[in-house]
Every structure is written in structure tokens, then in C-alpha cells.
Design an enzyme around this catalytic site. Structure first.
Site, PDB file in Angstrom:
ATOM      1  N   GLU A  27     -56.575 -15.877   6.757  1.00 54.87           N
ATOM      2  CA  GLU A  27     -57.366 -15.748   5.521  1.00 54.87           C
ATOM      3  C   GLU A  27     -58.403 -16.861   5.379  1.00 54.87           C
ATOM      4  O   GLU A  27     -58.381 -17.851   6.119  1.00 54.87           O
ATOM      5  CB  GLU A  27     -56.448 -15.710   4.290  1.00 54.87           C
ATOM      6  CG  GLU A  27     -55.702 -16.998   4.051  1.00 54.87           C
ATOM      7  CD  GLU A  27     -55.322 -17.218   2.588  1.00 54.87           C
ATOM      8  OE1 GLU A  27     -56.225 -17.145   1.718  1.00 54.87           O
ATOM      9  OE2 GLU A  27     -54.141 -17.496   2.323  1.00 54.87           O
ATOM     10  N   LYS A 162     -45.111 -21.335  -3.616  1.00 57.80           N
ATOM     11  CA  LYS A 162     -45.030 -22.639  -4.291  1.00 57.80           C
ATOM     12  C   LYS A 162     -44.335 -22.480  -5.631  1.00 57.80           C
ATOM     13  O   LYS A 162     -44.459 -21.430  -6.270  1.00 57.80           O
ATOM     14  CB  LYS A 162     -46.445 -23.146  -4.568  1.00 57.80           C
ATOM     15  CG  LYS A 162     -47.145 -23.700  -3.355  1.00 57.80           C
ATOM     16  CD  LYS A 162     -48.300 -24.601  -3.781  1.00 57.80           C
ATOM     17  CE  LYS A 162     -48.941 -25.236  -2.574  1.00 57.80           C
ATOM     18  NZ  LYS A 162     -50.096 -24.492  -2.056  1.00 57.80           N
TER      19      LYS A 162
HETATM   20  N1  PSU Z   1     -51.090 -20.358  -2.678  1.00 58.42           N
HETATM   21  C1  PSU Z   1     -51.167 -21.415  -1.844  1.00 58.42           C
HETATM   22  N2  PSU Z   1     -52.323 -21.638  -1.169  1.00 58.42           N
HETATM   23  C2  PSU Z   1     -53.406 -20.815  -1.299  1.00 58.42           C
HETATM   24  C3  PSU Z   1     -53.297 -19.675  -2.167  1.00 58.42           C
HETATM   25  C4  PSU Z   1     -52.136 -19.500  -2.832  1.00 58.42           C
HETATM   26  O1  PSU Z   1     -50.206 -22.155  -1.712  1.00 58.42           O
HETATM   27  O2  PSU Z   1     -54.456 -21.061  -0.682  1.00 58.42           O
HETATM   28  C5  PSU Z   1     -54.456 -18.741  -2.287  1.00 58.42           C
HETATM   29  C6  PSU Z   1     -54.265 -17.556  -1.329  1.00 58.42           C
HETATM   30  O3  PSU Z   1     -55.525 -17.135  -0.870  1.00 58.42           O
HETATM   31  C7  PSU Z   1     -53.652 -16.501  -2.226  1.00 58.42           C
HETATM   32  C8  PSU Z   1     -54.377 -16.760  -3.516  1.00 58.42           C
HETATM   33  O4  PSU Z   1     -53.840 -15.180  -1.778  1.00 58.42           O
HETATM   34  O5  PSU Z   1     -54.484 -18.177  -3.599  1.00 58.42           O
HETATM   35  C9  PSU Z   1     -53.664 -16.186  -4.705  1.00 58.42           C
HETATM   36  O6  PSU Z   1     -54.468 -16.301  -5.836  1.00 58.42           O
HETATM   37  P1  PSU Z   1     -53.994 -15.603  -7.198  1.00 58.42           P
HETATM   38  O7  PSU Z   1     -52.756 -16.358  -7.617  1.00 58.42           O
HETATM   39  O8  PSU Z   1     -55.133 -15.802  -8.138  1.00 58.42           O
HETATM   40  O9  PSU Z   1     -53.696 -14.187  -6.897  1.00 58.42           O
END
Ligand code: PSU
Ligand code: MN
Length: 303
Positions: A27, A162
Site C-alpha cells: 500500500e 493498533k
Molecule cells: N494503521 C496503521 N498504519 C497505517 C494505517 C492504519 O497502523 O498506515 C493506514 C492504512 O493505510 C489503513 C488506513 O488502511 O490507515 C486506515 O484508515 P481509516 O482508519 O481512516 O480507515
């Protein structure tokens, strides 16, 4: 596998897909929003190298100039890393708009799964996925990553979620969506910085070939949807649970006070953790991503 005309492949990825060789998706939000420059670019390049060393062609995914790119050049990685959070964070809802405007987007787990699936890539490695946020019973903040895992047939290798998230509710949601959670060498859902969370996984598998067999069976049976493979952070880099939990707790409180919402909350929390814990959390983050790339490459090779 044939090429999809909607996708702009790098020559290396196109060649691998045409010849049915192992490919793994990577990604780009993790590059733009997940880590600081220049470590983000260095990490992205090392991920690609580690994939190759383990027998898989790396396909980092992003939207650039409106094109759905699967496989990036070193210059493109540098651009995403240097531009950082100024690049739009792109999930399912954003892809068509960014493409129609000819813009740039760094793809989340959900966004990358969509491009990987369009390109015929079955395995994808990242750091952590989005999930059900703490307090979601009121805010309804549930990451689009979970919906994507429920519908798109790509296996995602990560180091768990996390504890900025409610890990228990995240697992409940995955169960509802029919997403199998496979622990690689563990019975427990890892919590990104730590190897344990107190929550169990659905299946434990110790051999990448066993994981590959399960993924193949799902495809052959025509059961759509993703699989989540959770791989604990290497022991040497795992962090002290009480310490990281306190940092996360403070970050969540700060976000609440400032009223951070929607797509900004995850990047906000990641940046807070990074600022407070400095090098230690970044080292752990980098180490676990490499570990996931290695596992994903082995699974893709076994398939
Ligand atoms: N959690 C992490 N590192 C990240 C992300 C999430 O520990 O880089 C990033 C990833 O790209 C994940 C996104 O798909 O954040 C999720 O965002 P949201 O919670 O807004 O869906
Ligand atoms: Mn959200």
C-alpha cells in the site's frame, strides 16, 4: 492471468502477471501518512527488495495523475514519501473521483485491495489495518478496510491492529463479515507494537504453505472476501505494553478534545504516537512491515 486495461502496470509487474509468477501488493498510505520522510521512502524501497529476495515481485499501488498504478518506479515512491500527508488518502469512496480528476491518491488497505483484485494479485502486505475505533458505538467510526475485507478476495498480511482501535470489536466485525483471521505462529491477535492483545485468532498456522492452501481453497470454492493473516512484530522490536498504551490513551484523548474526525483521525493518532515515542515506535513499525513482506512473499510463492 491477463492484464486489465484499466490498470497501469509497471513492466516488472506486468511481466510477472502474464507469466503467473508470484506478486504481492503493497500500500501507499503507509508511505505518505504512516511514516516520516525520508524513512518512509527508504522503507518502501526496502520492502520491494525484501519481496524480490523472497521470490515475489512487489506491486506498490497508488493513483498517480488519475492512473490506477500497480507497481511504482523509485521516483514515484520518492514523490509520495516527500509529499507526505499532502497526498490525498484514498479509500474505496475516493478512487473514482481521483481518477476522473486526474489526481493523485495514496491508497489505504481498502483502496489497495481494490487495485490488487483488479490486477489479479491475491496477497498483500502492510503494517496495520484500520478497524473499529474506540467509542464506535457512538461515533460509528468503522474503517472501510473491514468492509473491503468482507467483500474483496485478497489476503492481507498485517501485524494486527493498533490499540488506537477497539481490537475486540474489530474481531467481532470481521467475524460478522465472514473474514477468517489466521495467526501466523500465534493463537493471539497481535496489537501491532506488541505481540499479544488478549484476544484469540480463528486459526493458528505455522507454515506459509498451509496458509496458501487455505487461500487457494477459498478461491476455488468461490467464497468471495478477504482473509486476514496476522503476524506478530518480531520479539526484538516488540514494545512495552503499558508504555505504548499510555501514549495511545493520551493521543485518543487529544483527538477527542480537538474534535478530529473522519479520515483524519487515523493519521492524527499515528502522528501523535510517532511524535511522543520517537524512534522506538518507528523502528518497530519498520521491522514489522519487513516481517510481513517476507511472509506475504512466501505465501504468494507457495500459491
Ligand atoms: N494503521 C496503521 N498504519 C497505517 C494505517 C492504519 O497502523 O498506515 C493506514 C492504512 O493505510 C489503513 C488506513 O488502511 O490507515 C486506515 O484508515 P481509516 O482508519 O481512516 O480507515
Ligand atoms: Mn474512519
Amino acid at each position: 492471468m491477463k492484464l486489465n486495461e484499466k490498470i497501469l502496470y509497471s513492466p516488472e509487474v506486468a511481466e510477472a502477471i502474464l507469466n503467473d509468477r508470484p506478486v504481492i501488493a503493497l500500500e501507499s498510505t503507509i508511505i505518505s501518512h504512516g511514516m516520516p520522510y525520508p524513512q518512509n521512502v527508504e522503507t518502501a524501497k526496502n520492502c520491494e527488495r525484501i519481496a524480490r529476495e523472497n521470490g515475489a515481485v512487489p506491486a506498490t499501488c497508488a493513483i498517480l495523475g488519475g492512473s490506477l498504478c500497480v507497481g511504482l518506479t523509485p521516483d514515484q515512491l520518492e514523490y509520495l514519501g516527500k509529499t507526505g500527508p499532502a497526498v490525498l488518502k484514498a479509500s474505496r469512496r475516493d478512487i473514482a473521483v481521483i481518477a476522473s480528476r486526474g489526481g493523485d491518491g495514496a491508497l489505504t488497505v481498502a483502496g489497495t485491495m481494490i487495485l490488487a483484485h483488479m490486477a489479479g494479485i491475491r496477497v498483500f502486505a502492510t503494517g496495520g489495518i484500520g478497524g473499529v475505533h474506540r467509542g464506535a458505538t457512538e461515533t460509528m467510526d468503522i474503517s472501510a478496510d473491514l468492509e473491503e475485507l468482507g467483500r474483496t478476495s485478497v489476503a492481507v498480511v498485517c501485524a494486527g491492529a493498533k490499540s488506537i482501535l477497539d481490537i475486540g470489536l474489530t474481531l467481532e466485525y470481521l467475524e460478522t463479515k465472514g473474514v477468517p483471521v489466521i495467526g501466523f505462529g500465534t493463537n493471539e491477535m497481535p496489537a501491532f507494537y506488541t505481540r499479544t492483545s488478549g484476544f484469540g485468532v480463528d486459526y493458528r498456522m505455522d507454515d506459509p504453505a498451509e496458509i496458501a492452501a487455505a487461500l487457494k481453497a477459498k478461491l476455488e470454492l468461490g467464497i468471495a472476501g478477504g482473509t486476514l493473516i496476522v503476524n506478530p512484530v518480531p520479539e526484538k522490536y516488540s514494545m512495552d505494553k503499558a508504555k505504548i498504551d499510555a501514549v495511545i490513551e493520551a493521543a485518543v484523548e487529544k483527538a477527542k478534545t480537538l474534535g478530529v474526525k473522519g479520515k483524519n483521525i487515523t493519521p492524527f493518532l499515528l502522528a501523535e504516537i510517532k511524535d511522543v515515542t520517537g524512534g522506538e515506535s518507528l523502528d518497530a513499525n519498520i521491522a514489522l512491515v519487513y516481517n510481513n513482506v517476507r511472509l506475504a512473499a512466501k505465501i504468494a510463492s507457495a500459491m
